[in-house]
Write a protein that holds these residues in place. Structure first.
Motif, PDB file in Angstrom:
ATOM      1  N   TYR A 635       0.823  -1.210   0.000  1.00 43.13           N
ATOM      2  CA  TYR A 635       0.000   0.000   0.000  1.00 43.13           C
ATOM      3  C   TYR A 635       0.855   1.257   0.000  1.00 43.13           C
ATOM      4  O   TYR A 635       0.675   2.160  -0.826  1.00 43.13           O
ATOM      5  CB  TYR A 635      -0.933  -0.014   1.219  1.00 43.13           C
ATOM      6  CG  TYR A 635      -1.789   1.222   1.303  1.00 43.13           C
ATOM      7  CD1 TYR A 635      -2.631   1.570   0.262  1.00 43.13           C
ATOM      8  CD2 TYR A 635      -1.744   2.050   2.427  1.00 43.13           C
ATOM      9  CE1 TYR A 635      -3.417   2.714   0.325  1.00 43.13           C
ATOM     10  CE2 TYR A 635      -2.521   3.184   2.500  1.00 43.13           C
ATOM     11  CZ  TYR A 635      -3.359   3.520   1.446  1.00 43.13           C
ATOM     12  OH  TYR A 635      -4.117   4.643   1.509  1.00 43.13           O
ATOM     13  N   GLY A 752      -6.360   1.350  -0.855  1.00 40.72           N
ATOM     14  CA  GLY A 752      -6.232   0.882   0.526  1.00 40.72           C
ATOM     15  C   GLY A 752      -7.258  -0.199   0.844  1.00 40.72           C
ATOM     16  O   GLY A 752      -6.951  -1.196   1.493  1.00 40.72           O
ATOM     17  N   ALA A 755      -6.219  -3.304  -0.870  1.00 38.65           N
ATOM     18  CA  ALA A 755      -4.991  -3.892  -0.314  1.00 38.65           C
ATOM     19  C   ALA A 755      -5.261  -4.827   0.869  1.00 38.65           C
ATOM     20  O   ALA A 755      -4.375  -5.547   1.314  1.00 38.65           O
ATOM     21  CB  ALA A 755      -4.024  -2.792   0.112  1.00 38.65           C
TER      22      ALA A 755
END
Ligand code: ADP
Ligand code: MG
Length: 837
Positions: A635, A752, A755
C-alpha cells in the motif's frame, strides 16, 4: 553485605547473620523493603522516558527535510504554508508518539508474561516470585533446569551441577558443593559453594541465600555481551535499510525532475519546495513503526491463543516455518498414561519392580511412574515395607532407571526401562525372543512398553548389575484431541511434521499413524541410525522419514542443524534442560509453559497449552502477520510511486503542477497517515494454510508484490496525469488542481480497501472483502472528513477551491479506475493460480 570477607569464604551462619535473614527466608515486609531500597534484580533499567520517545519522533531524516520545507515556505513568504507544515510536523509527531507508546507498553506486557520465576522461601513458605523481585537474603530453591538469576551462597546441595558457559565459556557441567571451603581470593569460576547469576542448573538440587542481585552480581561485571538483544529487531532494521535505499532511488528521480524543471525556467524556490514535499510523501517513513505494530498486535493475538512470544521478530519467522519437529509425549499424546496390558514371567517380582523402581508420590511425578503406582494394588505398603537404599535416576540416554531396596532382609536390585537396553544385560537370555515378540505386538497397537528386571544387589556400577527380565507392561497414551486435524492442516500448508521421541519405533509409528504424521511408505529413523549417518545421508533420510524414535537430545540437536543448514525453517518443541541446544539452534524454539526455566529462557516462544495444535495455530497466525506486513508495504509503496509518476510526467510534459507541495503533504496524512494504522488488524484471508511456505527472504518482495506495486504506480500515475491534462483545458488551473487534489486522495483510498485482500479479487467472496478489516472503512471515512474540511472549510490553506457537485465525477472516476486496476491484477493472478491448480 558488610565486612571484607566475601560470602564464599565464610561459614554459612556468618553469611546468614550478615544478610539479616533466616533459613525460613525473609518476611514479605522485609523483602518489599529491600526491593524498594536496593532496587530490582535486573541488570539495567530499560524503561525509556516518555519525553525521549516524544523527542525521537522528530529525530528523523524526513522530518528534518520537512523542517527545511517550512523554512523554504517562509523564504517564499508563504506564511500560510509555513503554519500548515509546522502543524503537520506536530500532528505527525503526536501520532508517532502515541503509536510508539502503545507498542512499548504492549511489548512490556508481553515481556511480563514470559518473565522467569524463581522458587524462594518467604515467611517460611515456598513461593514463586518473578526474578526481578529477588532481594539479597532471600532463600532460593534450585532444581534441574532452573536458571540462576542472582549470586547465591549454597547451604544445601544434592548432586548439584551447573552449566557456567555464560561465565566461563566452558560448557562442561561444574559440580557444586555447599560444604566446599574456599579462599577469600577465589576466582568466580572456582566458587564451588556458590552459584552465579546467568548459569543454569543441569543436575541435582540445592538451596542457598541470595548474596548479590542486579548490578552487583558477577554477571553484571561482564554483562555487556550477555545483554538482551536491542529492541530494534533484525527485521525492522532490514525494513529501515530498505527505506533508505528506496529514499536514495526516489531522490535520484527527483533530482532528474528538478533539473528538467529548472531548465524549463520554473522558479527555483518553488521547485525545491515541490521536491522536498514529494520526497517526504514518497518515502514511507512510518514503515518500520507500522511493521513493529503489526508484529506487536500479532503477538498479542497469539498470547490469547496460549502462545507467548519472547522474541518479537519470531512471529514473522513463524510464518515461514517449513518443518515442525515435535515431541511425542505430552505434545501429541495426552501424557496421562494408564497401564493397558502386561506380560509377567514372575508376577511378584514384576509387582515389586513396578512399585519400588518408581518415584511417584501421591499420584504425582513422571506419568509412567504414576500409571504404575495406580496399577500396583498395594503401592504404598510395598514401598514402606521395602525401603530404598540406592537409586540410579532415569537417564534419557540409557533410557532406564534402577534402585536397590531391602526385601525380606536381603538387598535386591530393580530396574525398569527400554526393553533393548535391559536386554543387553539380562541373564535370562532364553526368554528374550519370546518377550520381544510380545513387545512388538503391544507396540504395534500403539502401547508404550517398558521392561522390568529384578536381581540381587551387586554394586552401583552398571557393569556390575545382575538381573533377569521379569515382565513387560504396556501403557496407553492416547493422542490429544485436534492433533490429527492440525497435522493434516500443516501438511496442506506445505509444512512437514516430524515426531521426535525417545520411545520405541513401533510404538512411535503406531501413534504417528493415528495422528496422520506417519503414512504407509514413509520411514521411521532411529537414534542408532542417525548416529551412523553423515549429515548428507541424514538429510536425505529425512526426506522420507516422519518418525524419529529412540532419539536422545543430541540427535534432536543434530537433526535441527542439518535441516537448517539446508535452508529449512525449523520449529522445535521441547521442555527439558537437555532440549536447550536444540531449542537454541532452531529458528523457532518453542518451550512448554510447564517446562524448565532453562528451556523457556532460550526459546523464542512459550506455549501454555502443550499441544501440537497450538503450534500449528501459531504458524497460521504467523502467516497472517507476514501477509499484513506485505500488504502494508504494498500500500505505502504503490501510492508513493503513483504520486512520483504523476508529478514527474507533468513536469516532463511541461505542464503546470498537478499538486502543490502543501497538497502533497496533506494527501500523505489523509491516506497513508490514517490508513496504515489499520493494517495490523486485517484478519486472515482464508487460504493461509493452503499455500506453501515462503522463504523469509522473499516474504515481502517476491515477484508478484513488485509487479503489483509497479503496475499500480505506473498505471495510476499516468491515469491521473491524463485526467489532469483533460481538466486543464476545460477548467481554470485552480479548479483542475483542486479536483486532482481530491481525486488523488480518493483513488488511494480505494487502493487501501483493495490492499486488505491480496489473493482473492474483491468480487470473489464480497462478504470477506467487507469484513476482513472493517477498520479500513473507518479510516477512509476519517480521511474523507478531513479532506472535505480541507476543501470546503479552509480551501485557501491548501491553495484549493471548493468542488462543484458535478466535479466529483472526476474524483469518482479515478477512484473506480484504481479499484478496477487492482481488481484486474488480482483476477489475472487468481485465474492463473487456479489454472495451475
Ligand atoms: P518421549 O520422547 O516419549 O518423551 P522419553 O525420552 O521420555 O520419551 O523416554 C524414552 C524411553 O525411556 C521410553 O520409551 C522408556 O523406554 C524409557 N523411560 C521413560 N521414562 C522412564 C522412567 N520413568 N523410568 C524408566 N524408563 C523410562
Ligand atoms: Mg519424556
Amino acid at each position: 553485605m558488610d565486612g571484607d570477607t566475601p560470602p564464599h569464604a565464610r561459614d554459612i551462619q556468618s553469611v546468614r547473620t550478615a544478610l539479616g535473614t533466616s533459613f525460613d527466608g525473609l518476611s514479605d515486609e522485609e523483602a518489599r523493603r529491600r526491593l524498594e531500597r536496593y532496587g530490582k534484580n535486573i541488570l539495567e533499567e530499560e524503561e525509556i522516558s516518555r519525553f525521549r520517545i516524544f523527542i525521537k519522533q522528530f529525530q528523523d531524516f524526513l522530518i528534518y527535510i520537512l523542517m527545511a520545507a517550512a523554512v523554504i515556505a517562509l523564504l517564499a513568504a508563504d506564511f500560510k504554508d509555513f503554519v500548515v507544515i509546522v502543524a503537520l510536523i506536530l500532528v505527525n509527531g503526536l501520532i508517532g508518539y502515541w503509536q510508539e507508546l502503545k507498542a512499548e507498553s504492549s511489548i512490556r506486557a508481553l515481556k511480563k508474561l514470559t518473565e522467569s520465576r524463581v522458587s524462594v522461601v518467604r515467611e517460611g513458605e515456598i513461593r514463586q516470585v518473578p526474578s526481578p523481585e529477588i532481594v539479597h537474603g532471600d532463600v532460593v530453591l534450585l532444581a534441574e533446569g532452573d536458571i540462576v538469576t542472582a549470586d547465591i551462597r549454597l547451604y544445601e546441595s544434592y548432586g548439584l551441577a551447573v552449566d557456567e558457559a555464560t561465565m566461563t565459556g566452558e560448557s562442561v557441567p561444574v559440580s557444586k558443593d555447599h560444604q566446599a571451603v574456599l579462599d577469600p581470593g577465589a576466582q568466580p569460576y572456582e566458587l564451588a559453594n556458590s552459584l552465579l547469576s546467568g548459569t543454569t542448573v543441569v543436575r541435582g538440587s540445592g538451596r542457598g541465600f541470595v548474596v548479590r542481585t542486579g548490578r552487583d552480581t558477577y554477571l553484571a561485571g561482564i554483562a555487556a555481551r550477555a545483554q538482551e538483544a536491542s529492541p530494534e529487531s533484525p527485521f525492522t532494521r532490514a525494513i529501515r535499510d530498505f527505506s533508505m535505499r528506496y529514499a536514495v532511488l526516489i531522490m535520484i528521480i527527483l533530482v532528474l525532475v528538478g533539473t528538467v524543471a529548472f531548465l524549463q525556467g520554473r522558479e527555483l524556490v518553488g521547485i525545491a519546495y515541490l521536491l522536498v514535499a514529494q520526497l517526504v510523501s514518497a518515502v514511507p517513513a512510518g514503515l518500520p513503526l507500522v511493521v513493529t505494530l503489526v508484529m506487536v498486535v500479532g503477538a498479542l493475538a497469539l498470547s490469547r491463543k496460549q502462545t507467548l512470544t519472547r522474541h518479537l521478530p519470531s512471529v514473522e519467522t513463524l510464518g515461514s516455518a517449513t518443518v515442525i519437529a515435535s515431541d511425542k509425549t505430552g505434545t501429541i499424546t495426552e501424557g496421562r498414561l494408564a497401564v493397558q496390558d502386561d506380560v509377567a514371567l514372575d508376577s511378584r517380582a514384576l509387582m515389586l519392580a513396578a512399585a519400588l523402581c518408581n518415584d511417584a508420590r501421591e499420584g504425582t511425578g513422571d506419568p509412567i511412574d504414576v500409571a504404575l503406582s495406580r496399577w500396583v494394588g498395594e503401592y504404598g505398603e510395598l514401598r514402606e515395607r521395602h525401603p530404598r537404599t540406592w537409586v540410579f535416576p532415569f537417564d534419557t540416554a540409557m533410557k532406564l532407571m534402577a534402585t536397590a531396596n531391602e526385601v525380606d532382609g536381603r538387598r535386591r536390585f530393580f530396574i525398569k526401562g527400554a526393553f533393548e537396553e535391559l536386554a543387553k544385560r539380562a541373564e535370562n537370555r532364553d526368554d528374550l525372543a519370546a518377550l520381544e515378540e510380545r513387545l512388538n505386538a503391544m507396540a504395534e497397537g500403539g502401547l508404550r512398553v517398558l521392561a522390568f528386571g529384578a536381581g540381587d544387589w551387586q554394586g552401583e556400577d552398571p557393569d556390575a548389575w545382575r538381573y533377569e527380565i521379569v515382565g513387560l507392561v504396556g501403557f496407553l497414551d492416547p493422542p490429544k484431541d485436534g492433533v490429527r486435524e492440525s497435522v493434516i492442516t500443516a501438511r496442506k500448508a506445505g509444512i512437514r511434521v516430524l515426531m521426535i521421541t525417545g520411545d520405541y519405533p513401533l510404538t512411535a509409528r503406531a501413534i504417528a499413524g493415528e495422528v496422520a504424521i506417519w503414512k504407509e511408505g514413509e520411514s521411521v529413523l532411529t537414534g542408532g541410525e542417525i548416529e551412523s549417518m553423515d549429515d548428507d545421508a541424514l538429510y536425505a533420510a529425512l526426506a522420507t522419514a516422519t518418525v524419529l524414535a529412540r532419539v536422545i537430545p543430541e540427535h534432536k540437536y543434530r537433526v535441527v542443524r542439518v535441516l537448517q543448514d539446508r535452508g529449512e525453517i525449523v520449529a522445535v518443541s521441547g521442555d527439558g534442560v537437555n532440549d536447550v541446544p536444540a531449542l537454541k539452534a532452531a529458528d523457532l524454539g518453542i518451550a512448554m509453559g510447564s517446562g524448565t526455566e532453562a528451556a523457556k529462557s532460550v526459546a523464542k516462544m512459550v506455549i501454555l497449552d502443550n499441544n501440537l495444535r497450538v503450534i500449528v495455530d501459531a504458524i497460521e497466525n504467523g502467516r497472517v502477520i507476514v501477509d499484513n506486513v506485505r500488504k502494508v508495504i504494498y500500500y505505502l509503496l504503490s501510492t508513493s510511486i503513483s504520486e512520483v509518476v504523476l508529478i514527474s510526467t507533468s513536469i516532463f510534459a511541461g505542464f503546470p503542477l498537478p499538486l502543490v507541495p502543501i497538497q502533497i503533504l496533506w494527501i500523505n496524512l489523509v491516506t497513508d497517515g490514517v490508513q496504515d494504522k489499520m493494517f495490523p488488524f486485517i484478519k486472515e484471508e482464508g487460504d493461509v494454510m493452503r499455500r506453501p511456505p515462503k522463504p523469509p527472504a522473499r516474504q515481502f518482495f517476491e515477484r508478484r508484490q513488485i509487479t503489483r506495486i509497479l503496475i499500480f504506480g505506473l498505471v495510476m500515475g499516468m491515469a491521473s496525469f491524463l485526467v489532469f491534462e483533460h481538466l486543464i483545458f476545460r477548467f481554470p488551473y485552480e479548479t483542475a488542481n483542486a479536483i486532482i487534489f481530491t481525486a488523488f486522495a480518493a483513488f488511494q483510498w480505494s487502493n487501501g480497501i483493495q490492499a486488505q485482500k491480496e489473493h482473492e479479487p474483491f468480487f470473489v467472496n464480497i462478504r470477506r472483502s467487507l469484513t476482513i478489516n472493517p477498520l479500513i472503512f473507518l479510516s477512509v471515512l476519517i480521511g474523507l472528513v478531513l479532506q472535505l474540511a480541507a476543501i470546503y472549510i479552509v480551501p485557501s490553506w491548501f491553495n484549493a477551491v471548493p468542488l462543484a457537485p458535478e466535479q466529483w465525477g472526476y474524483v469518482a472516476l479515478l477512484a473506480v479506475v484504481a479499484f478496477a486496476v487492482v481488481e484486474t491484477i488480482k483476477w489475472v493472478e487468481y485465474l492463473a493460480d487456479r489454472a495451475a491448480g
